[in-house]
Design a protein around this motif. Structure first.
Motif, PDB file in Angstrom:
ATOM      1  N   PRO A   1       2.261  12.066  55.015  1.00 47.66           N
ATOM      2  CA  PRO A   1       2.918  13.169  54.600  1.00 47.66           C
ATOM      3  C   PRO A   1       1.775  13.817  53.303  1.00 47.66           C
ATOM      4  CG  PRO A   1       4.383  11.414  53.884  1.00 47.66           C
ATOM      5  CD  PRO A   1       3.419  10.907  54.922  1.00 47.66           C
ATOM      6  N   ILE A   2       1.738  15.041  53.101  1.00 55.17           N
ATOM      7  CA  ILE A   2       1.114  15.552  51.987  1.00 55.17           C
ATOM      8  C   ILE A   2       1.920  15.406  50.775  1.00 55.17           C
ATOM      9  CG2 ILE A   2       0.084  17.523  51.162  1.00 55.17           C
ATOM     10  CD1 ILE A   2      -0.598  18.645  54.102  1.00 55.17           C
ATOM     11  N   PRO A   3       1.423  14.845  49.664  1.00 52.48           N
ATOM     12  CA  PRO A   3       2.202  14.674  48.527  1.00 52.48           C
ATOM     13  C   PRO A   3       2.657  16.180  47.675  1.00 52.48           C
ATOM     14  CG  PRO A   3       0.416  13.356  48.205  1.00 52.48           C
ATOM     15  CD  PRO A   3       0.220  14.187  49.674  1.00 52.48           C
ATOM     16  N   GLU A   4       3.805  16.210  47.392  1.00 50.10           N
ATOM     17  CA  GLU A   4       4.325  17.514  46.774  1.00 50.10           C
ATOM     18  C   GLU A   4       3.342  18.113  45.695  1.00 50.10           C
ATOM     19  OE1 GLU A   4       6.795  20.574  46.233  1.00 50.10           O
ATOM     20  OE2 GLU A   4       7.026  19.396  47.815  1.00 50.10           O
ATOM     21  N   HIS A   5       2.676  17.336  44.865  1.00 50.47           N
ATOM     22  CA  HIS A   5       1.895  17.827  44.076  1.00 50.47           C
ATOM     23  C   HIS A   5       0.369  18.482  44.757  1.00 50.47           C
ATOM     24  CE1 HIS A   5      -0.088  13.966  44.157  1.00 50.47           C
ATOM     25  NE2 HIS A   5      -1.288  14.553  43.737  1.00 50.47           N
TER      26      HIS A   5
ATOM     27  N   ALA B   1       1.593  21.124  33.733  1.00 48.21           N
ATOM     28  CA  ALA B   1       2.591  20.073  33.502  1.00 48.21           C
ATOM     29  C   ALA B   1       2.761  19.142  34.687  1.00 48.21           C
ATOM     30  CB  ALA B   1       4.001  20.697  33.025  1.00 48.21           C
ATOM     31  N   ILE B   2       2.573  19.623  35.798  1.00 52.63           N
ATOM     32  CA  ILE B   2       2.761  18.895  37.091  1.00 52.63           C
ATOM     33  C   ILE B   2       1.368  18.213  37.376  1.00 52.63           C
ATOM     34  CG2 ILE B   2       2.506  19.137  39.541  1.00 52.63           C
ATOM     35  CD1 ILE B   2       4.287  21.519  39.240  1.00 52.63           C
ATOM     36  N   LYS B   3       0.304  18.726  37.086  1.00 49.90           N
ATOM     37  CA  LYS B   3      -1.064  18.039  36.903  1.00 49.90           C
ATOM     38  C   LYS B   3      -1.032  16.709  35.765  1.00 49.90           C
ATOM     39  CE  LYS B   3      -4.281  20.709  35.882  1.00 49.90           C
ATOM     40  NZ  LYS B   3      -5.512  21.189  35.535  1.00 49.90           N
ATOM     41  N   ASP B   4      -0.180  16.892  34.917  1.00 44.16           N
ATOM     42  CA  ASP B   4      -0.217  15.711  33.699  1.00 44.16           C
ATOM     43  C   ASP B   4       0.495  14.574  34.207  1.00 44.16           C
ATOM     44  OD1 ASP B   4      -1.652  17.244  32.100  1.00 44.16           O
ATOM     45  OD2 ASP B   4      -0.190  17.950  30.906  1.00 44.16           O
TER      46      ASP B   4
ATOM     47  N   PRO C   1       1.222  11.788  40.234  1.00 40.49           N
ATOM     48  CA  PRO C   1       1.622  12.300  41.793  1.00 40.49           C
ATOM     49  C   PRO C   1       3.194  12.365  41.647  1.00 40.49           C
ATOM     50  CG  PRO C   1       1.055  10.125  41.851  1.00 40.49           C
ATOM     51  CD  PRO C   1       0.768  10.078  40.569  1.00 40.49           C
ATOM     52  N   ASN C   2       3.878  12.205  40.411  1.00 39.43           N
ATOM     53  CA  ASN C   2       5.281  12.249  40.480  1.00 39.43           C
ATOM     54  C   ASN C   2       5.689  13.232  39.469  1.00 39.43           C
ATOM     55  OD1 ASN C   2       5.758  10.235  42.383  1.00 39.43           O
ATOM     56  ND2 ASN C   2       4.942   8.613  40.837  1.00 39.43           N
ATOM     57  N   PRO C   3       5.475  14.494  39.520  1.00 40.57           N
ATOM     58  CA  PRO C   3       6.101  15.448  38.489  1.00 40.57           C
ATOM     59  C   PRO C   3       7.561  15.427  38.681  1.00 40.57           C
ATOM     60  CG  PRO C   3       5.468  16.582  40.713  1.00 40.57           C
ATOM     61  CD  PRO C   3       5.188  15.139  40.823  1.00 40.57           C
ATOM     62  N   SER C   4       8.154  15.822  37.492  1.00 38.50           N
ATOM     63  CA  SER C   4       9.644  15.978  37.387  1.00 38.50           C
ATOM     64  C   SER C   4      10.194  17.099  38.125  1.00 38.50           C
ATOM     65  CB  SER C   4      10.046  16.259  35.899  1.00 38.50           C
ATOM     66  OG  SER C   4       9.714  17.553  35.346  1.00 38.50           O
ATOM     67  N   GLU C   5      11.568  16.960  38.257  1.00 34.81           N
ATOM     68  CA  GLU C   5      12.031  18.050  39.266  1.00 34.81           C
ATOM     69  C   GLU C   5      12.049  19.372  38.455  1.00 34.81           C
ATOM     70  OE1 GLU C   5      13.404  19.592  42.372  1.00 34.81           O
ATOM     71  OE2 GLU C   5      13.129  17.639  42.282  1.00 34.81           O
ATOM     72  N   ALA C   6      12.210  19.329  37.219  1.00 32.19           N
ATOM     73  CA  ALA C   6      12.166  20.253  36.308  1.00 32.19           C
ATOM     74  C   ALA C   6      10.698  21.111  36.375  1.00 32.19           C
ATOM     75  CB  ALA C   6      12.645  20.086  34.650  1.00 32.19           C
ATOM     76  N   GLU C   7       9.803  20.417  36.351  1.00 31.38           N
ATOM     77  CA  GLU C   7       8.438  20.876  36.339  1.00 31.38           C
ATOM     78  C   GLU C   7       8.128  21.792  37.631  1.00 31.38           C
ATOM     79  OE1 GLU C   7       6.399  17.318  35.718  1.00 31.38           O
ATOM     80  OE2 GLU C   7       6.199  17.669  33.423  1.00 31.38           O
ATOM     81  N   VAL C   8       8.549  21.102  38.951  1.00 31.05           N
ATOM     82  CA  VAL C   8       8.510  21.544  40.125  1.00 31.05           C
ATOM     83  C   VAL C   8       9.502  22.750  40.366  1.00 31.05           C
ATOM     84  CG1 VAL C   8       8.872  21.152  42.598  1.00 31.05           C
ATOM     85  CG2 VAL C   8       7.920  19.269  41.112  1.00 31.05           C
ATOM     86  N   THR C   9      10.325  22.854  39.694  1.00 32.43           N
ATOM     87  CA  THR C   9      11.576  23.912  40.001  1.00 32.43           C
ATOM     88  C   THR C   9      10.851  25.079  39.272  1.00 32.43           C
ATOM     89  OG1 THR C   9      13.586  22.413  40.128  1.00 32.43           O
ATOM     90  CG2 THR C   9      13.725  24.606  39.227  1.00 32.43           C
ATOM     91  N   ARG C  10      10.308  24.835  37.758  1.00 31.66           N
ATOM     92  CA  ARG C  10       9.720  25.948  37.065  1.00 31.66           C
ATOM     93  C   ARG C  10       8.357  26.337  37.903  1.00 31.66           C
ATOM     94  NH1 ARG C  10       7.227  25.268  30.802  1.00 31.66           N
ATOM     95  NH2 ARG C  10       6.579  27.566  30.667  1.00 31.66           N
TER      96      ARG C  10
END
Length: 91
Positions: free
Chosen positions: A5-9, A54-57, A60-69
């Motif tokens: 699967p393609i990673p979310e980031h 923030a996601i890049k930082d 491969p595991n960004p926080s849910e808050a960063e993804v939501t933003r």
């Protein structure tokens, strides 16, 4: 062999790159540069860029808050972009 699967980031990166390309192409084609874009478009893009950084930082595991933003900025950018393109948005 089952494809991984393609990673979310990676999906978010593609969305970011699509917008980056689209904004650059619009500005080049209209010869306006970034400043003449409506402030709502520029602000939504700035918000998306901050969220993407923030996601890049944290890839491969960004926080849910960063993804939501990021998703919220993407939705807002899509709306203000459509308003601008359809001339509903004052310049």
């Amino acid at each position: 062999m089952t494809p991984r699967p393609i990673p979310e980031h990676a999906k978010l990166q593609q969305t970011f790159k699509d917008w980056e390309f689209g904004l650059a192409a619009h500005c080049k084609n209209s010869e306006t540069g970034i400043e003449p874009l409506p402030s709502e478009v520029a602000q939504a893009w700035d918000d998306m860029e901050v969220a993407w950084n923030a996601i890049k930082d944290h890839a491969p595991n960004p926080s849910e808050a960063e993804v939501t933003r990021f998703h919220a900025a993407n939705r807002r950018l899509q709306q203000v972009w459509e308003d601008m393109i359809s001339n509903k948005h004052p310049r």
